[in-house]
Design a protein around this motif. Structure first.
Motif, PDB file in Angstrom:
ATOM      1  N   LEU A  94      12.475   3.831  -6.992  1.00 56.55           N
ATOM      2  CA  LEU A  94      12.938   2.881  -6.222  1.00 56.55           C
ATOM      3  C   LEU A  94      13.065   1.280  -7.245  1.00 56.55           C
ATOM      4  O   LEU A  94      13.911   0.736  -7.145  1.00 56.55           O
ATOM      5  CB  LEU A  94      11.712   2.394  -4.825  1.00 56.55           C
ATOM      6  N   LEU A  95      11.771   1.064  -7.597  1.00 58.92           N
ATOM      7  CA  LEU A  95      11.914  -0.064  -8.389  1.00 58.92           C
ATOM      8  C   LEU A  95      11.411   0.053  -9.828  1.00 58.92           C
ATOM      9  O   LEU A  95      10.481   1.173  -9.997  1.00 58.92           O
ATOM     10  CB  LEU A  95      10.937  -1.414  -7.944  1.00 58.92           C
ATOM     11  N   SER A  96      11.907  -0.466 -10.840  1.00 56.95           N
ATOM     12  CA  SER A  96      11.372  -0.316 -12.388  1.00 56.95           C
ATOM     13  C   SER A  96      10.808  -1.663 -12.560  1.00 56.95           C
ATOM     14  O   SER A  96      11.271  -2.513 -12.403  1.00 56.95           O
ATOM     15  CB  SER A  96      12.421   0.067 -13.321  1.00 56.95           C
ATOM     16  N   VAL A  97       9.867  -1.643 -13.326  1.00 58.63           N
ATOM     17  CA  VAL A  97       8.957  -2.755 -13.902  1.00 58.63           C
ATOM     18  C   VAL A  97       8.778  -2.711 -15.534  1.00 58.63           C
ATOM     19  O   VAL A  97       8.317  -1.628 -15.919  1.00 58.63           O
ATOM     20  CB  VAL A  97       7.661  -2.898 -13.053  1.00 58.63           C
ATOM     21  N   ASN A  98       9.121  -3.550 -16.072  1.00 56.18           N
ATOM     22  CA  ASN A  98       9.002  -3.789 -17.573  1.00 56.18           C
ATOM     23  C   ASN A  98       7.976  -4.789 -17.576  1.00 56.18           C
ATOM     24  O   ASN A  98       8.081  -5.810 -17.394  1.00 56.18           O
ATOM     25  CB  ASN A  98      10.333  -4.110 -18.370  1.00 56.18           C
ATOM     26  N   GLU A 129       0.969  -1.243  -0.041  1.00 61.30           N
ATOM     27  CA  GLU A 129       0.103   0.018  -0.040  1.00 61.30           C
ATOM     28  C   GLU A 129       0.944   1.239  -0.115  1.00 61.30           C
ATOM     29  O   GLU A 129       0.235   2.502   0.078  1.00 61.30           O
ATOM     30  CB  GLU A 129      -0.913   0.155   1.163  1.00 61.30           C
ATOM     31  N   GLU A 130       2.162   1.188   0.286  1.00 57.07           N
ATOM     32  CA  GLU A 130       3.060   2.350   0.056  1.00 57.07           C
ATOM     33  C   GLU A 130       3.554   2.759  -1.331  1.00 57.07           C
ATOM     34  O   GLU A 130       4.231   3.622  -1.338  1.00 57.07           O
ATOM     35  CB  GLU A 130       4.228   1.958   1.174  1.00 57.07           C
ATOM     36  N   LEU A 131       3.607   1.816  -2.097  1.00 50.67           N
ATOM     37  CA  LEU A 131       3.951   1.768  -3.430  1.00 50.67           C
ATOM     38  C   LEU A 131       2.933   2.725  -4.523  1.00 50.67           C
ATOM     39  O   LEU A 131       1.806   2.792  -4.212  1.00 50.67           O
ATOM     40  CB  LEU A 131       3.988   0.510  -4.205  1.00 50.67           C
ATOM     41  N   ALA A 132       3.610   3.329  -5.161  1.00 48.20           N
ATOM     42  CA  ALA A 132       2.774   4.251  -6.252  1.00 48.20           C
ATOM     43  C   ALA A 132       3.686   4.249  -7.533  1.00 48.20           C
ATOM     44  O   ALA A 132       4.834   4.040  -7.435  1.00 48.20           O
ATOM     45  CB  ALA A 132       2.678   5.545  -5.559  1.00 48.20           C
ATOM     46  N   VAL A 133       3.003   4.850  -8.580  1.00 50.51           N
ATOM     47  CA  VAL A 133       3.765   4.954  -9.910  1.00 50.51           C
ATOM     48  C   VAL A 133       4.301   6.243  -9.819  1.00 50.51           C
ATOM     49  O   VAL A 133       3.635   7.350  -9.600  1.00 50.51           O
ATOM     50  CB  VAL A 133       2.827   4.534 -10.862  1.00 50.51           C
ATOM     51  N   TYR A 134       5.692   6.216 -10.126  1.00 49.79           N
ATOM     52  CA  TYR A 134       6.277   7.574 -10.326  1.00 49.79           C
ATOM     53  C   TYR A 134       6.076   8.131 -11.604  1.00 49.79           C
ATOM     54  O   TYR A 134       5.773   9.309 -11.957  1.00 49.79           O
ATOM     55  CB  TYR A 134       7.776   7.391  -9.969  1.00 49.79           C
ATOM     56  N   ASP A 135       6.202   7.028 -12.708  1.00 50.82           N
ATOM     57  CA  ASP A 135       6.280   7.617 -14.136  1.00 50.82           C
ATOM     58  C   ASP A 135       6.042   6.092 -14.748  1.00 50.82           C
ATOM     59  O   ASP A 135       6.367   5.030 -14.438  1.00 50.82           O
ATOM     60  CB  ASP A 135       7.373   8.173 -14.727  1.00 50.82           C
ATOM     61  N   ALA A 136       5.109   6.412 -15.945  1.00 51.53           N
ATOM     62  CA  ALA A 136       4.766   5.062 -16.502  1.00 51.53           C
ATOM     63  C   ALA A 136       4.720   5.570 -18.118  1.00 51.53           C
ATOM     64  O   ALA A 136       4.058   6.448 -18.477  1.00 51.53           O
ATOM     65  CB  ALA A 136       3.276   4.600 -16.204  1.00 51.53           C
ATOM     66  N   LEU A 137       5.397   4.837 -18.633  1.00 49.70           N
ATOM     67  CA  LEU A 137       5.620   4.722 -20.280  1.00 49.70           C
ATOM     68  C   LEU A 137       4.956   3.655 -21.157  1.00 49.70           C
ATOM     69  O   LEU A 137       5.265   2.679 -20.714  1.00 49.70           O
ATOM     70  CB  LEU A 137       6.966   5.203 -20.705  1.00 49.70           C
ATOM     71  N   VAL A 138       4.352   3.959 -22.244  1.00 52.72           N
ATOM     72  CA  VAL A 138       4.121   2.923 -23.110  1.00 52.72           C
ATOM     73  C   VAL A 138       5.345   3.116 -24.293  1.00 52.72           C
ATOM     74  O   VAL A 138       4.957   4.437 -24.810  1.00 52.72           O
ATOM     75  CB  VAL A 138       2.868   2.932 -23.798  1.00 52.72           C
ATOM     76  N   ILE A 139       6.313   2.553 -24.623  1.00 51.06           N
ATOM     77  CA  ILE A 139       7.280   2.844 -25.619  1.00 51.06           C
ATOM     78  C   ILE A 139       6.896   1.725 -26.911  1.00 51.06           C
ATOM     79  O   ILE A 139       6.867   0.766 -26.754  1.00 51.06           O
ATOM     80  CB  ILE A 139       8.672   2.581 -25.188  1.00 51.06           C
ATOM     81  N   ARG A 140       6.907   2.563 -28.011  1.00 45.32           N
ATOM     82  CA  ARG A 140       6.837   1.702 -29.136  1.00 45.32           C
ATOM     83  C   ARG A 140       8.118   1.883 -30.030  1.00 45.32           C
ATOM     84  O   ARG A 140       8.488   3.038 -30.482  1.00 45.32           O
ATOM     85  CB  ARG A 140       5.714   2.153 -29.867  1.00 45.32           C
ATOM     86  N   TYR A 141       8.754   0.874 -30.372  1.00 42.48           N
ATOM     87  CA  TYR A 141      10.043   0.900 -31.204  1.00 42.48           C
ATOM     88  C   TYR A 141       9.464   0.790 -32.556  1.00 42.48           C
ATOM     89  O   TYR A 141       8.695  -0.078 -32.970  1.00 42.48           O
ATOM     90  CB  TYR A 141      10.980  -0.032 -30.928  1.00 42.48           C
ATOM     91  N   ASP A 142      10.043   1.691 -33.456  1.00 41.77           N
ATOM     92  CA  ASP A 142       9.733   1.591 -34.921  1.00 41.77           C
ATOM     93  C   ASP A 142      10.977   1.379 -35.861  1.00 41.77           C
ATOM     94  O   ASP A 142      11.590   2.610 -35.961  1.00 41.77           O
ATOM     95  CB  ASP A 142       8.971   2.882 -35.341  1.00 41.77           C
ATOM     96  N   ALA A 156       6.052  -9.799 -16.846  1.00 38.84           N
ATOM     97  CA  ALA A 156       6.904  -8.573 -16.287  1.00 38.84           C
ATOM     98  C   ALA A 156       8.276  -8.765 -15.458  1.00 38.84           C
ATOM     99  O   ALA A 156       8.647 -10.081 -15.136  1.00 38.84           O
ATOM    100  CB  ALA A 156       5.821  -8.106 -14.961  1.00 38.84           C
ATOM    101  N   MET A 157       9.168  -7.845 -15.534  1.00 41.80           N
ATOM    102  CA  MET A 157      10.247  -8.014 -14.894  1.00 41.80           C
ATOM    103  C   MET A 157      10.434  -6.819 -14.076  1.00 41.80           C
ATOM    104  O   MET A 157      10.271  -5.438 -14.490  1.00 41.80           O
ATOM    105  CB  MET A 157      11.351  -8.033 -15.796  1.00 41.80           C
ATOM    106  N   ALA A 158      11.053  -7.069 -12.629  1.00 44.40           N
ATOM    107  CA  ALA A 158      11.269  -5.641 -11.906  1.00 44.40           C
ATOM    108  C   ALA A 158      12.863  -5.959 -11.557  1.00 44.40           C
ATOM    109  O   ALA A 158      13.270  -6.926 -11.297  1.00 44.40           O
ATOM    110  CB  ALA A 158      10.503  -6.069 -10.581  1.00 44.40           C
ATOM    111  N   HIS A 159      13.261  -4.420 -11.503  1.00 41.71           N
ATOM    112  CA  HIS A 159      14.742  -4.182 -11.001  1.00 41.71           C
ATOM    113  C   HIS A 159      14.769  -2.973 -10.412  1.00 41.71           C
ATOM    114  O   HIS A 159      14.021  -2.050 -10.424  1.00 41.71           O
ATOM    115  CB  HIS A 159      15.535  -4.417 -12.258  1.00 41.71           C
ATOM    116  N   ALA A 160      15.954  -2.900  -9.602  1.00 43.18           N
ATOM    117  CA  ALA A 160      16.358  -1.589  -8.921  1.00 43.18           C
ATOM    118  C   ALA A 160      16.487  -0.708  -9.910  1.00 43.18           C
ATOM    119  O   ALA A 160      17.041  -0.730 -10.885  1.00 43.18           O
ATOM    120  CB  ALA A 160      17.434  -1.824  -8.070  1.00 43.18           C
ATOM    121  N   SER A 161      15.684   0.381  -9.762  1.00 43.36           N
ATOM    122  CA  SER A 161      15.983   1.471 -10.988  1.00 43.36           C
ATOM    123  C   SER A 161      17.270   2.307 -10.856  1.00 43.36           C
ATOM    124  O   SER A 161      17.479   2.688 -12.046  1.00 43.36           O
ATOM    125  CB  SER A 161      14.856   2.766 -10.329  1.00 43.36           C
ATOM    126  N   GLY A 162      18.096   1.992  -9.866  1.00 48.46           N
ATOM    127  CA  GLY A 162      19.304   2.427 -10.192  1.00 48.46           C
ATOM    128  C   GLY A 162      20.175   1.702 -10.861  1.00 48.46           C
ATOM    129  O   GLY A 162      21.241   2.325 -11.275  1.00 48.46           O
TER     130      GLY A 162
END
Length: 123
Positions: free
Chosen positions: A76-80, A47-60, A111-117
């Motif tokens: 803190l964490l990044s999720v792909n 319940e302490e987690l929140a989205v800092y930024d979310a992007l949908v990326i399309r490669y062309d 999904a894959m999570a990793h430390a954002s740093g």
């Protein structure tokens, strides 16, 4: 390379927040939060987690957009989350500077999570 910030898509933003609270945030807290807290590393609850930024990326590739440069994220964490099946395109994945070998490729919906740093790039 095209990208859209989810905060610019109100319906998608609300759907994403609800789904993350329901499914992904509890998993992240279980994997990264509780163990870190038990080991004296701080930790966090779902319940302490929140989205800092979310992007949908399309490669062309036809327009020269084939990857993202090596970078760190500001959270803190990044999720792909893979939105396309790997058999729908060539290449792709996430390359980590600190890990030998090739890029990590995910199946659609995985999904894959990793430390954002950790420095990483879209391959």
């Amino acid at each position: 390379l095209g990208e859209v910030h989810v905060h610019d898509l109100p319906q998608a933003r609300e759907w994403l927040r609800a789904e993350l609270r329901r499914s992904l945030f509890p998993l992240l807290a279980e994997r990264f939060g509780a163990d870190a807290a038990a080991a004296g590393g701080g930790g966090f609850r779902a319940e302490e987690l929140a989205v800092y930024d979310a992007l949908v990326i399309r490669y062309d590739a036809a327009k020269g957009g084939t990857r993202q440069p090596m970078h760190r994220d500001a959270a803190l964490l990044s999720v792909n989350i893979a939105l396309s099946s790997p058999d729908e395109y060539e290449g792709g994945g996430t390359l980590f500077q600190t890990v030998g070998g090739g890029p990590v490729r995910l199946g659609r919906g995985h999904a894959m999570a990793h430390a954002s740093g950790v420095r990483h790039a879209g391959a």
